[in-house]
Design a protein around this motif. Structure first.
Motif, PDB file in Angstrom:
ATOM      1  N   ARG A   1      -6.671   3.597   9.093  1.00 35.08           N
ATOM      2  CA  ARG A   1      -6.202   2.653   8.078  1.00 35.08           C
ATOM      3  C   ARG A   1      -6.382   3.305   6.722  1.00 35.08           C
ATOM      4  O   ARG A   1      -7.148   4.239   6.572  1.00 35.08           O
ATOM      5  CB  ARG A   1      -7.021   1.358   8.125  1.00 35.08           C
ATOM      6  N   SER A   2      -5.664   2.782   5.741  1.00 35.26           N
ATOM      7  CA  SER A   2      -5.757   3.364   4.413  1.00 35.26           C
ATOM      8  C   SER A   2      -5.597   2.286   3.356  1.00 35.26           C
ATOM      9  O   SER A   2      -4.924   1.282   3.583  1.00 35.26           O
ATOM     10  CB  SER A   2      -4.669   4.428   4.242  1.00 35.26           C
ATOM     11  N   ARG A   3      -6.211   2.517   2.194  1.00 29.39           N
ATOM     12  CA  ARG A   3      -6.031   1.653   1.028  1.00 29.39           C
ATOM     13  C   ARG A   3      -5.665   2.539  -0.150  1.00 29.39           C
ATOM     14  O   ARG A   3      -6.333   3.529  -0.419  1.00 29.39           O
ATOM     15  CB  ARG A   3      -7.316   0.909   0.700  1.00 29.39           C
ATOM     16  N   ALA A   4      -4.578   2.162  -0.834  1.00 28.34           N
ATOM     17  CA  ALA A   4      -4.144   2.934  -2.006  1.00 28.34           C
ATOM     18  C   ALA A   4      -3.333   2.029  -2.920  1.00 28.34           C
ATOM     19  O   ALA A   4      -2.964   0.914  -2.547  1.00 28.34           O
ATOM     20  CB  ALA A   4      -3.324   4.142  -1.578  1.00 28.34           C
ATOM     21  N   ALA A   5      -3.024   2.540  -4.093  1.00 26.12           N
ATOM     22  CA  ALA A   5      -2.293   1.768  -5.102  1.00 26.12           C
ATOM     23  C   ALA A   5      -0.825   1.573  -4.741  1.00 26.12           C
ATOM     24  O   ALA A   5      -0.172   0.680  -5.275  1.00 26.12           O
ATOM     25  CB  ALA A   5      -2.400   2.464  -6.451  1.00 26.12           C
ATOM     26  N   HIS A   6      -0.302   2.387  -3.836  1.00 27.75           N
ATOM     27  CA  HIS A   6       1.110   2.312  -3.490  1.00 27.75           C
ATOM     28  C   HIS A   6       1.267   2.559  -1.985  1.00 27.75           C
ATOM     29  O   HIS A   6       0.560   3.400  -1.416  1.00 27.75           O
ATOM     30  CB  HIS A   6       1.888   3.369  -4.282  1.00 27.75           C
ATOM     31  N   PRO A   7       2.191   1.847  -1.325  1.00 23.28           N
ATOM     32  CA  PRO A   7       2.375   2.024   0.119  1.00 23.28           C
ATOM     33  C   PRO A   7       2.685   3.470   0.537  1.00 23.28           C
ATOM     34  O   PRO A   7       2.243   3.912   1.601  1.00 23.28           O
ATOM     35  CB  PRO A   7       3.543   1.103   0.454  1.00 23.28           C
ATOM     36  N   GLU A   8       3.414   4.204  -0.281  1.00 23.06           N
ATOM     37  CA  GLU A   8       3.718   5.599   0.071  1.00 23.06           C
ATOM     38  C   GLU A   8       2.450   6.452   0.093  1.00 23.06           C
ATOM     39  O   GLU A   8       2.317   7.356   0.927  1.00 23.06           O
ATOM     40  CB  GLU A   8       4.732   6.189  -0.905  1.00 23.06           C
ATOM     41  N   LEU A   9       1.507   6.160  -0.807  1.00 22.43           N
ATOM     42  CA  LEU A   9       0.242   6.893  -0.812  1.00 22.43           C
ATOM     43  C   LEU A   9      -0.592   6.525   0.417  1.00 22.43           C
ATOM     44  O   LEU A   9      -1.251   7.383   1.006  1.00 22.43           O
ATOM     45  CB  LEU A   9      -0.535   6.618  -2.089  1.00 22.43           C
ATOM     46  N   GLU A  10      -0.563   5.254   0.798  1.00 23.09           N
ATOM     47  CA  GLU A  10      -1.271   4.839   2.012  1.00 23.09           C
ATOM     48  C   GLU A  10      -0.719   5.576   3.221  1.00 23.09           C
ATOM     49  O   GLU A  10      -1.475   6.088   4.051  1.00 23.09           O
ATOM     50  CB  GLU A  10      -1.134   3.329   2.217  1.00 23.09           C
ATOM     51  N   ASN A  11       0.618   5.632   3.329  1.00 27.38           N
ATOM     52  CA  ASN A  11       1.245   6.311   4.462  1.00 27.38           C
ATOM     53  C   ASN A  11       0.909   7.798   4.483  1.00 27.38           C
ATOM     54  O   ASN A  11       0.680   8.376   5.551  1.00 27.38           O
ATOM     55  CB  ASN A  11       2.763   6.114   4.430  1.00 27.38           C
ATOM     56  N   GLU A  12       0.864   8.427   3.322  1.00 30.25           N
ATOM     57  CA  GLU A  12       0.536   9.852   3.259  1.00 30.25           C
ATOM     58  C   GLU A  12      -0.917  10.095   3.659  1.00 30.25           C
ATOM     59  O   GLU A  12      -1.217  11.053   4.375  1.00 30.25           O
ATOM     60  CB  GLU A  12       0.808  10.402   1.854  1.00 30.25           C
ATOM     61  N   ALA A  13      -1.821   9.241   3.235  1.00 27.67           N
ATOM     62  CA  ALA A  13      -3.230   9.384   3.624  1.00 27.67           C
ATOM     63  C   ALA A  13      -3.372   9.261   5.143  1.00 27.67           C
ATOM     64  O   ALA A  13      -4.093  10.037   5.771  1.00 27.67           O
ATOM     65  CB  ALA A  13      -4.082   8.340   2.914  1.00 27.67           C
ATOM     66  N   ILE A  14      -2.667   8.307   5.738  1.00 28.68           N
ATOM     67  CA  ILE A  14      -2.712   8.129   7.193  1.00 28.68           C
ATOM     68  C   ILE A  14      -2.149   9.365   7.884  1.00 28.68           C
ATOM     69  O   ILE A  14      -2.718   9.864   8.857  1.00 28.68           O
ATOM     70  CB  ILE A  14      -1.951   6.849   7.605  1.00 28.68           C
ATOM     71  N   ARG A  15      -1.040   9.885   7.379  1.00 27.37           N
ATOM     72  CA  ARG A  15      -0.428  11.070   7.972  1.00 27.37           C
ATOM     73  C   ARG A  15      -1.393  12.252   7.941  1.00 27.37           C
ATOM     74  O   ARG A  15      -1.568  12.966   8.933  1.00 27.37           O
ATOM     75  CB  ARG A  15       0.856  11.441   7.220  1.00 27.37           C
ATOM     76  N   ILE A  16      -2.070  12.428   6.806  1.00 28.63           N
ATOM     77  CA  ILE A  16      -3.007  13.547   6.665  1.00 28.63           C
ATOM     78  C   ILE A  16      -4.174  13.409   7.638  1.00 28.63           C
ATOM     79  O   ILE A  16      -4.553  14.363   8.321  1.00 28.63           O
ATOM     80  CB  ILE A  16      -3.519  13.640   5.213  1.00 28.63           C
ATOM     81  N   VAL A  17      -4.753  12.227   7.721  1.00 23.91           N
ATOM     82  CA  VAL A  17      -5.910  12.013   8.599  1.00 23.91           C
ATOM     83  C   VAL A  17      -5.524  12.232  10.061  1.00 23.91           C
ATOM     84  O   VAL A  17      -6.296  12.800  10.837  1.00 23.91           O
ATOM     85  CB  VAL A  17      -6.513  10.608   8.379  1.00 23.91           C
ATOM     86  N   LYS A  18      -4.325  11.836  10.448  1.00 21.54           N
ATOM     87  CA  LYS A  18      -3.885  12.014  11.841  1.00 21.54           C
ATOM     88  C   LYS A  18      -3.712  13.480  12.216  1.00 21.54           C
ATOM     89  O   LYS A  18      -3.651  13.808  13.394  1.00 21.54           O
ATOM     90  CB  LYS A  18      -2.594  11.248  12.088  1.00 21.54           C
TER      91      LYS A  18
END
Length: 62
Positions: free
Chosen positions: A16-33
């Motif tokens: 899961r991720s928390r960020a100021a913008h949905p695209e940043l959340e998706n990128e954080a999830i992609r990186i962690v995976k």
């Protein structure tokens, strides 16, 4: 911030991720995976899941 678990077999799960913008959340999830397998967590000799949080800071390079 990315929050995830390391399963009892060393895989990254439940990301899961928390960020100021949905695209940043998706990128954080992609990186962690993309993280490699981790060493197994142990408690009293048994393999266990481990919860982990990872601060991720995005910045604009000029």
């Amino acid at each position: 911030m990315a929050i995830f678990k390391i399963s009892s077999n060393g895989d990254v799960v439940d990301v899961r991720s928390r960020a100021a913008h949905p695209e940043l959340e998706n990128e954080a999830i992609r990186i962690v995976k993309t993280l490699p397998k981790f060493k197994l967590g142990e408690h009293k000799g048994k393999q266990v899941n481990v919860r982990y949080s990872l601060p991720i800071i995005f910045f604009i390079a000029e």
